[in-house]
Scaffold this motif. Sequence first.
Motif, mmCIF file in Angstrom:
data_model
loop_
_atom_site.group_PDB
_atom_site.id
_atom_site.type_symbol
_atom_site.label_atom_id
_atom_site.label_comp_id
_atom_site.label_asym_id
_atom_site.label_seq_id
_atom_site.Cartn_x
_atom_site.Cartn_y
_atom_site.Cartn_z
ATOM 1 N N GLU A 1 -1.958 8.301 -4.505
ATOM 2 C CA GLU A 1 -3.482 8.605 -4.623
ATOM 3 C C GLU A 1 -3.462 9.858 -5.527
ATOM 4 O OE1 GLU A 1 -5.855 7.253 -3.910
ATOM 5 O OE2 GLU A 1 -5.168 5.402 -2.729
ATOM 6 N N ASN B 1 -4.225 2.415 -7.417
ATOM 7 C CA ASN B 1 -5.054 1.784 -6.454
ATOM 8 C C ASN B 1 -5.922 0.866 -6.967
ATOM 9 O OD1 ASN B 1 -6.907 3.461 -7.734
ATOM 10 N ND2 ASN B 1 -6.644 5.296 -6.016
ATOM 11 N N GLU C 1 0.845 -1.131 -0.213
ATOM 12 C CA GLU C 1 -0.105 0.139 0.170
ATOM 13 C C GLU C 1 0.742 1.294 0.021
ATOM 14 O OE1 GLU C 1 -0.282 -2.541 2.074
ATOM 15 O OE2 GLU C 1 -2.187 -3.361 1.489
ATOM 16 N N ASN D 1 -3.366 8.964 -8.973
ATOM 17 C CA ASN D 1 -4.440 8.022 -9.428
ATOM 18 C C ASN D 1 -5.612 9.176 -9.783
ATOM 19 O OD1 ASN D 1 -4.679 4.971 -8.963
ATOM 20 N ND2 ASN D 1 -3.132 5.923 -7.772
ATOM 21 N N GLU D 2 -5.756 10.219 -8.970
ATOM 22 C CA GLU D 2 -6.721 11.205 -9.262
ATOM 23 C C GLU D 2 -6.637 11.929 -10.787
ATOM 24 O OE1 GLU D 2 -6.745 13.820 -6.024
ATOM 25 O OE2 GLU D 2 -7.294 12.167 -4.306
#
Length: 517
Positions: free
Chosen positions: A429, A462, A424, A432-433
């Motif tokens: 993140e 993710n 993880e 990924n956005e």
Amino acid sequence: CICLFRVQEESDIENTEASRMKRAAAKHLIERYYHQLTEGCGNDSCSNAWCSSSRGSHCLDNNAAAIKALELYKINAKLCDPHPSKKGTTMNHCVRDDFKDVNYLTEEKVYEILHICGEKEDYSPLIRVIGRVFSSAEGLVQSFRRSKPPTKEELKSLQSKDEDKDEDEEEAAACSTAAMEEDSPGSSSRLDGAASGDNDVGKLGPDEVSVDIDAVRRVYQRLLSNDKIEAAFLNALVYLSPNVECDLTYHNVYSRDPNYLNLFVVVMENSNLHSPDYLEIALPQFCRAMSKLPLPALAKLARLWSHYSAEQIHRIMETFQQLITYKVVSNEFNSRNLVNDDDAVVAATKCLKIIYYANVMGGEVDTEHNEEEDEEPIPESSELTLQELLGEERRNKKGPRVDPLETELTIRTSDSRRPLIPFEEFVNEPLNEVLEMDKDYTFFKVETENKFSFMTCPFILNAVTKNLGLYYDNRIRMYSERRITVLYSLVQGQQLNPYLRLKVRRDHIIDDALVRV
């Protein structure tokens, strides 16, 4: 009139000669002031504030000493006489030569320069040495080499010839001192020759390098506490990275000298690489250079890092993640300005892949069932498939695409049971956005060299992004199979087998099914 002219001419000659003598005397005095400022008089108990032999004097470089010498001449400052014990010798109590003959560094040499600079409270010579060595690929490759253990023949020779050993040690010490302290053009070539002679990398293992990593860490720990010295590493990296990228892209330097990998090992030990000062220019350029390494070099770097501790793996991982996050947040990416086109983000992701595989190899890996999968049996049928009729091979015949680095390392990420740090931690993140998954999937399927797909590095994605990628893949496969089925039915008069076939072992039904799905 003639007599007056002669008298005037003689007077002009005398004035010219007197003026020349005055200039010569002034030049001589200025030179004495200059040498007094730079070399000193040689008297350790000198009380002259404008003499470098005095304890309260400040060390000046050549330009500052020349300006100060003119000022002292104007005010007729005190001049020291050379000390009797120091006449005819060079008296250099100031760090003024900047160690210009030092072309590569060792741990001992760094501490020596640091000690001298600490006594004078002037770290500019050390800063210049760091800037010169760490901005040069050749100098950095030769720096911090591991000491070569003596051979059995050398040990026997040393034991049987004690007197010769003492003489050899004195001679070696003298040569080393002359090579590191004398300012001569030939000294640097001798140093380079001695260092390059230790390039026997054939004896190194697949996960070993010739650089002393522990020594590098100790040096960084001592030097990075000083802000001025820390800035020298930053500036040197800015100058180093473009040259390294050029060497790897056009000169194939790693195949000629595998020790070139030392450069990346030394730089990545800098614990301040994730600081904001590096994220703007220095680190993106260095990541672009690292991404140009050939596949064997990437694999060796991954094997080396797999022996690092979890804290060290996490530090390197955070360095690349910080760069990716910084570039994503500081730019506006959309369907027109794709994050796939950002060189810094792409390069950092490729570098992150190296530490990802090192994280897998350094943890617990189940290799018990890591045998090659048996090839699927070909169904017995005399009928030709549509692809064979069209002269095409069946796509995806060999299964999903395998990363070349994974193949080079002979390891599968699916065999990892407990990595050094959780998977993880590798998910970014912010990336990924802003990732346009439809475009990224297209780049993944087309496999063009001009476009990078983050699906080749799935560890950074993710679950939502991966699910979207699978959705596009399933939809395209469904449409493709539908067209193939229609064409096949037209040619053969029958439909293909619509069932999904999985080969599993009776005792490991769930494990094998999950792995193959």
